[in-house]
Design a protein around this motif. Structure first.
Motif, PDB file in Angstrom:
ATOM      1  N   GLY A   1      32.696  39.126  51.426  1.00 14.89           N
ATOM      2  CA  GLY A   1      33.241  37.799  51.669  1.00 14.89           C
ATOM      3  C   GLY A   1      33.073  36.872  50.474  1.00 14.89           C
ATOM      4  O   GLY A   1      33.976  36.103  50.144  1.00 14.89           O
ATOM      5  N   PHE A   2      31.916  36.960  49.814  1.00 16.26           N
ATOM      6  CA  PHE A   2      31.672  36.138  48.633  1.00 16.26           C
ATOM      7  C   PHE A   2      32.661  36.473  47.520  1.00 16.26           C
ATOM      8  O   PHE A   2      33.224  35.576  46.874  1.00 16.26           O
ATOM      9  N   THR A   3      32.905  37.769  47.308  1.00 11.15           N
ATOM     10  CA  THR A   3      33.840  38.187  46.264  1.00 11.15           C
ATOM     11  C   THR A   3      35.267  37.749  46.589  1.00 11.15           C
ATOM     12  O   THR A   3      35.985  37.237  45.721  1.00 11.15           O
ATOM     13  N   ALA A   4      35.670  37.961  47.847  1.00 15.85           N
ATOM     14  CA  ALA A   4      37.020  37.567  48.245  1.00 15.85           C
ATOM     15  C   ALA A   4      37.204  36.053  48.133  1.00 15.85           C
ATOM     16  O   ALA A   4      38.247  35.574  47.664  1.00 15.85           O
ATOM     17  N   GLY A   5      36.191  35.288  48.550  1.00 16.09           N
ATOM     18  CA  GLY A   5      36.273  33.843  48.439  1.00 16.09           C
ATOM     19  C   GLY A   5      36.331  33.361  47.001  1.00 16.09           C
ATOM     20  O   GLY A   5      37.059  32.419  46.679  1.00 16.09           O
ATOM     21  N   SER A   6      35.591  34.017  46.121  1.00 17.27           N
ATOM     22  CA  SER A   6      35.609  33.647  44.701  1.00 17.27           C
ATOM     23  C   SER A   6      36.972  33.917  44.086  1.00 17.27           C
ATOM     24  O   SER A   6      37.492  33.101  43.310  1.00 17.27           O
ATOM     25  N   ILE A   7      37.576  35.060  44.432  1.00 16.44           N
ATOM     26  CA  ILE A   7      38.896  35.391  43.891  1.00 16.44           C
ATOM     27  C   ILE A   7      39.940  34.400  44.395  1.00 16.44           C
ATOM     28  O   ILE A   7      40.773  33.888  43.631  1.00 16.44           O
ATOM     29  N   PHE A   8      39.891  34.121  45.696  1.00 14.38           N
ATOM     30  CA  PHE A   8      40.843  33.159  46.270  1.00 14.38           C
ATOM     31  C   PHE A   8      40.666  31.779  45.644  1.00 14.38           C
ATOM     32  O   PHE A   8      41.645  31.093  45.313  1.00 14.38           O
ATOM     33  N   GLY A   9      39.410  31.339  45.481  1.00 16.69           N
ATOM     34  CA  GLY A   9      39.154  30.037  44.880  1.00 16.69           C
ATOM     35  C   GLY A   9      39.605  29.966  43.436  1.00 16.69           C
ATOM     36  O   GLY A   9      40.142  28.945  42.990  1.00 16.69           O
ATOM     37  N   ALA A  10      39.404  31.059  42.683  1.00 20.44           N
ATOM     38  CA  ALA A  10      39.840  31.085  41.285  1.00 20.44           C
ATOM     39  C   ALA A  10      41.360  30.989  41.181  1.00 20.44           C
ATOM     40  O   ALA A  10      41.897  30.266  40.333  1.00 20.44           O
ATOM     41  N   LEU A  11      42.062  31.711  42.068  1.00 23.50           N
ATOM     42  CA  LEU A  11      43.523  31.641  42.073  1.00 23.50           C
ATOM     43  C   LEU A  11      44.004  30.251  42.474  1.00 23.50           C
ATOM     44  O   LEU A  11      45.001  29.745  41.940  1.00 23.50           O
ATOM     45  N   LEU A  12      43.302  29.632  43.395  1.00 26.49           N
ATOM     46  CA  LEU A  12      43.660  28.276  43.811  1.00 26.49           C
ATOM     47  C   LEU A  12      43.375  27.261  42.709  1.00 26.49           C
ATOM     48  O   LEU A  12      44.058  26.234  42.603  1.00 26.49           O
ATOM     49  N   GLY A  13      42.372  27.540  41.877  1.00 25.63           N
ATOM     50  CA  GLY A  13      42.024  26.611  40.813  1.00 25.63           C
ATOM     51  C   GLY A  13      43.052  26.534  39.703  1.00 25.63           C
ATOM     52  O   GLY A  13      43.111  25.538  38.980  1.00 25.63           O
TER      53      GLY A  13
END
Length: 242
Positions: free
Chosen positions: A169-181
């Protein structure tokens, strides 16, 4: 009148300055922040007028706005869902009149608005607050604006929001957040460019103007102090000659 004692002369000499022409120890030369951490701490420190920097105020405004948007975004569907569900489940209930039934359905809808709206409100507000704080702090620390700061801020924020789901979950959230950034950072930087200067460029300009003003005040205080020291030396010299 006899010559002044050694202790008086020493104290006068220390007050006037250790050596002729030396800068008094009690007049401190202003220094602009040089390290990255000093620039970051400046963001959360009040100025002489007891005001926080504009970036900190903007973070608070964005957080409040995000909480309102989240409240509306989650509250309106929650309002409709709660009202519809109440009507479906209350078919066998008895009401005094049509107004009583409508009020009961409305109260259920309001409870749904508050419940679902609050869930979205604090999450969106927390995401925006963490994202803006991290991105602005990175820009202040490195003393430049970059799209990578928004990507890193999005990754950190997304990872924190999914941290309770474990490593996956941490990895998926980081990837999603990076793409959103990426689009968020591009939009912010484009708006700053259209305004004529980025917030880092504005901070540099304000810091330079403040330092120049403080330097002028320091030179003025130094001139007054040196003039007073010279008068004290002349007075002591006259007393010694007598």
């Amino acid at each position: 009148m006899g010559p002044p004692s050694g202790s008086s002369a020493a104290s006068s000499s220390a007050f006037a300055g250790e050596q002729p022409g030396s800068k008094p120890w009690y007049v401190v030369r202003p220094q602009p922040p040089e390290s990255g951490w000093e620039r970051v701490l400046e963001l959360f420190r009040k100025d002489e007028l007891n005001r926080y920097p504009e970036e900190t105020v903007n973070i608070c405004k964005a957080t409040v706005t995000a909480s309102i948007v989240g409240l509306v975004y989650g509250g309106i569907p929650g309002f409709r869902y709660a009202k519809k569900r109440y009507i479906e489940q209350s078919g066998a209930e008895t009401y005094y009149n049509r107004l009583d039934a409508a009020q009961s359905a409305h109260r259920a809808a309001v409870r749904g608005f508050v419940r679902y709206g609050w869930r979205w409100s604090w999450r969106v507000a927390a995401f925006v607050a963490i994202f803006n704080t991290v991105s602005i702090s990175l820009s202040a620390y490195r003393d430049k604006s970059s799209l990578s700061h928004f990507v890193a801020a999005g990754a950190i924020t997304g990872g924190l929001f999914r941290f309770h789901l474990g490593l996956v979950g941490f990895t998926a959230g980081s990837i999603f957040g990076a793409l959103l950034g990426v689009p968020a950072g591009g939009l912010v930087m484009a708006m700053q460019k259209l305004s004529g200067e980025t917030f880092i460029e504005k901070r540099k300009r304000e810091r330079r103007e403040l330092y120049e003003q403080q330097l002028i005040e320091w030179n003025t205080s130094l001139s007054i102090t040196e003039s007073f020291s010279k008068e004290a030396d002349d007075y002591i010299q006259e007393g010694t000659e007598k």
